[in-house]
Design a protein around this motif. Structure first.
Motif, PDB file in Angstrom:
ATOM      1  N   ALA A   1       0.831  -1.211   0.000  1.00  0.00           N
ATOM      2  CA  ALA A   1       0.000   0.000   0.000  1.00  0.00           C
ATOM      3  C   ALA A   1       0.866   1.262   0.000  1.00  0.00           C
ATOM      4  O   ALA A   1       0.584   2.229  -0.723  1.00  0.00           O
ATOM      5  N   ARG A   2       1.920   1.256   0.790  1.00  0.00           N
ATOM      6  CA  ARG A   2       2.777   2.452   0.865  1.00  0.00           C
ATOM      7  C   ARG A   2       3.551   2.659  -0.438  1.00  0.00           C
ATOM      8  O   ARG A   2       3.720   3.796  -0.897  1.00  0.00           O
ATOM      9  N   VAL A   3       4.029   1.561  -1.041  1.00  0.00           N
ATOM     10  CA  VAL A   3       4.743   1.682  -2.315  1.00  0.00           C
ATOM     11  C   VAL A   3       3.812   2.230  -3.395  1.00  0.00           C
ATOM     12  O   VAL A   3       4.198   3.082  -4.197  1.00  0.00           O
ATOM     13  N   ARG A   4       2.581   1.758  -3.420  1.00  0.00           N
ATOM     14  CA  ARG A   4       1.630   2.262  -4.411  1.00  0.00           C
ATOM     15  C   ARG A   4       1.351   3.754  -4.195  1.00  0.00           C
ATOM     16  O   ARG A   4       1.135   4.498  -5.156  1.00  0.00           O
ATOM     17  N   ALA A   5       1.394   4.181  -2.923  1.00  0.00           N
ATOM     18  CA  ALA A   5       1.080   5.574  -2.621  1.00  0.00           C
ATOM     19  C   ALA A   5       2.285   6.501  -2.752  1.00  0.00           C
ATOM     20  O   ALA A   5       2.158   7.645  -3.208  1.00  0.00           O
ATOM     21  N   GLU A   6       3.497   6.015  -2.368  1.00  0.00           N
ATOM     22  CA  GLU A   6       4.656   6.896  -2.250  1.00  0.00           C
ATOM     23  C   GLU A   6       5.800   6.553  -3.201  1.00  0.00           C
ATOM     24  O   GLU A   6       6.767   7.329  -3.297  1.00  0.00           O
ATOM     25  N   GLY A   7       5.739   5.439  -3.879  1.00  0.00           N
ATOM     26  CA  GLY A   7       6.852   5.056  -4.734  1.00  0.00           C
ATOM     27  C   GLY A   7       7.914   4.273  -3.961  1.00  0.00           C
ATOM     28  O   GLY A   7       7.676   3.798  -2.841  1.00  0.00           O
ATOM     29  N   MET A   8       9.114   4.168  -4.529  1.00  0.00           N
ATOM     30  CA  MET A   8      10.153   3.264  -4.029  1.00  0.00           C
ATOM     31  C   MET A   8      11.205   3.929  -3.132  1.00  0.00           C
ATOM     32  O   MET A   8      11.899   3.246  -2.379  1.00  0.00           O
ATOM     33  N   GLU A   9      11.366   5.232  -3.201  1.00  0.00           N
ATOM     34  CA  GLU A   9      12.531   5.874  -2.581  1.00  0.00           C
ATOM     35  C   GLU A   9      12.637   5.589  -1.089  1.00  0.00           C
ATOM     36  O   GLU A   9      13.731   5.323  -0.580  1.00  0.00           O
ATOM     37  N   TRP A  10      11.541   5.637  -0.366  1.00  0.00           N
ATOM     38  CA  TRP A  10      11.586   5.419   1.090  1.00  0.00           C
ATOM     39  C   TRP A  10      12.094   4.024   1.436  1.00  0.00           C
ATOM     40  O   TRP A  10      12.734   3.808   2.461  1.00  0.00           O
ATOM     41  N   LEU A  11      11.820   3.062   0.555  1.00  0.00           N
ATOM     42  CA  LEU A  11      12.212   1.673   0.804  1.00  0.00           C
ATOM     43  C   LEU A  11      13.672   1.432   0.452  1.00  0.00           C
ATOM     44  O   LEU A  11      14.359   0.629   1.103  1.00  0.00           O
ATOM     45  N   VAL A  12      14.152   2.149  -0.563  1.00  0.00           N
ATOM     46  CA  VAL A  12      15.530   1.965  -1.018  1.00  0.00           C
ATOM     47  C   VAL A  12      16.524   2.354   0.066  1.00  0.00           C
ATOM     48  O   VAL A  12      17.608   1.771   0.178  1.00  0.00           O
ATOM     49  N   GLU A  13      16.152   3.311   0.906  1.00  0.00           N
ATOM     50  CA  GLU A  13      17.059   3.801   1.946  1.00  0.00           C
ATOM     51  C   GLU A  13      17.496   2.694   2.905  1.00  0.00           C
ATOM     52  O   GLU A  13      18.583   2.758   3.470  1.00  0.00           O
TER      53      GLU A  13
END
Length: 377
Positions: free
Chosen positions: A132-144
């Motif tokens: 849900a978060r990836v669909r809403a915010e994209g990938m950048e937050w996860l890549v960190e």
């Protein structure tokens, strides 16, 4: 490349047995860059990208995707390449695809290796929230946090981190949906393919206990734990992963020893083994594993052809003791004395008449010994 198929890369001889390599979530087939080229010596290696990762279209799957959907895409890829039966190795999500294939399509999977993976991934909630978060915010937050999730402190592979950043959010989220719904624990006992489990001792995502659970449930499965390895073991510890996969998929030194005996004869190999010392043991293992277990087992050339090449190379370098051994091997591999003579005559043109003269003398002695009647006793 058709968008109906997974993006993929094929390496190795077309005539070799097929080996399909599956990636982990967030990576591309570059995960196998340090392992696939070596495996392709003895296999036709096919590595593929998840939907929305690398070069695969995100639209190959949609919201609510399952591991079964991904397995079907792998089968479609195999079918497009004319591959009926294959060995399979996969990391994390790619390993789950391997378990799915082995349970639901056992006729297709000849051997299985599951690396840093699990029969279940901690329930659905965490994956649903991530999707849900990836669909809403994209990938950048996860890549960190990629390095912390994938590797031990201080280690990274920039290419894989970049692939993570470039993954399509829709494709990545659909893969999260597949992980959320996956739990194959009650079917593991049905797996009939020879199975290897490889765990990274420092893996926080799928710790060794997850691999041990699979090993305990799959009949005859073997488990290897890699010290110092985290979640993406093929990228962090490629040599250790390569050794484990070689042993599992082609028998390594064991298969090499079989071929060595078939070509050179038991008497010669027994003498070589009897002379082995702690100092020469690693060299003997290298010969059995590499020369005999990889080169001589490569189906691209027949053993007759390999004997012809070997005789020529030995004449060229003046290794006449080895030449005598390989004249015997050539006869065992089906060459006639006339064919051996023709090979040596060819060496006179390209290696020199003196070299060929010595080679003919050596070969004549060996062939005469073979033709001599056995003494009664």
């Amino acid at each position: 490349m058709t968008e109906k198929l997974l993006n993929h890369r094929v390496e190795g001889p077309a005539s070799a047995p097929a080996l399909i390599l599956g990636p982990s979530l967030g990576t591309s087939y570059a995960l196998w860059d340090k392992v696939a080229p070596e495996l392709s010596i003895t296999h036709r290696v096919v590595r593929w990208d998840l939907p929305g990762h690398g070069g695969s279209a995100a639209g190959l799957v949609g919201p609510g995707a399952t591991i079964g959907d991904l397995a079907d895409l792998v089968l479609a890829l195999a079918d497009s390449l004319g591959i009926e039966r294959f060995a399979y190795a996969g990391v994390s999500l790619g390993g789950a695809v391997g378990l799915q294939l082995a349970v639901h399509h056992p006729e297709r999977v000849s051997s299985l290796a599951v690396i840093c993976s699990s029969a279940h991934f901690g329930g659905s909630r965490v994956w649903e929230e991530r999707a849900a978060r990836v669909r809403a915010e994209g990938m950048e937050w996860l890549v960190e946090s990629a390095d912390a999730r994938w590797f031990t402190p201080g280690f990274t592979v920039p290419r894989l981190v970049r692939d993570h950043r470039d993954a399509d959010p829709a494709g990545y989220a659909a893969c999260c949906d597949a992980l959320a719904a996956f739990d194959i624990r009650d079917r593991l006992a049905e797996i009939s393919a020879p199975t290897l489990l490889v765990a990274g001792r420092e893996d926080p995502a799928t710790p060794p206990a997850h691999l041990r659970e699979i090993a305990d449930a799959v009949p005859g499965a073997a488990l290897v734990e890699l010290p110092g390895a985290s979640h993406l073991a093929p990228a962090q510890c490629p040599e250790a992963v390569l050794t484990a996969l070689r042993t599992h998929f082609d028998g390594g030194a064991e298969r090499g020893m079989e071929v060595r005996r078939e070509v050179l004869g038991d008497a010669h190999v027994d003498r070589a083994q009897a002379r082995q010392t702690p100092f020469t043991a690693r060299f003997q293992d290298f010969i059995s594993r590499y020369a005999w277990g990889e080169i001589w087992t490569d189906p691209t050339l027949s053993r007759r052809e390999r004997s012809m090449i070997t005789l020529t190379a030995l004449v060229a370098h003046g290794h006449y003791d080895e030449l005598a051994m390989h004249v015997r091997a050539a006869r065992r591999n089906g060459l006639t004395p006339e064919e051996i003579g023709a090979v040596l005559l060819q060496t006179a043109v390209y290696c020199g008449v003196p070299a060929a003269n010595s080679a003919f003398a050596t070969a004549q002695r060996v062939l005469a010994e073979e033709e001599a009647p056995a003494e009664e006793g």
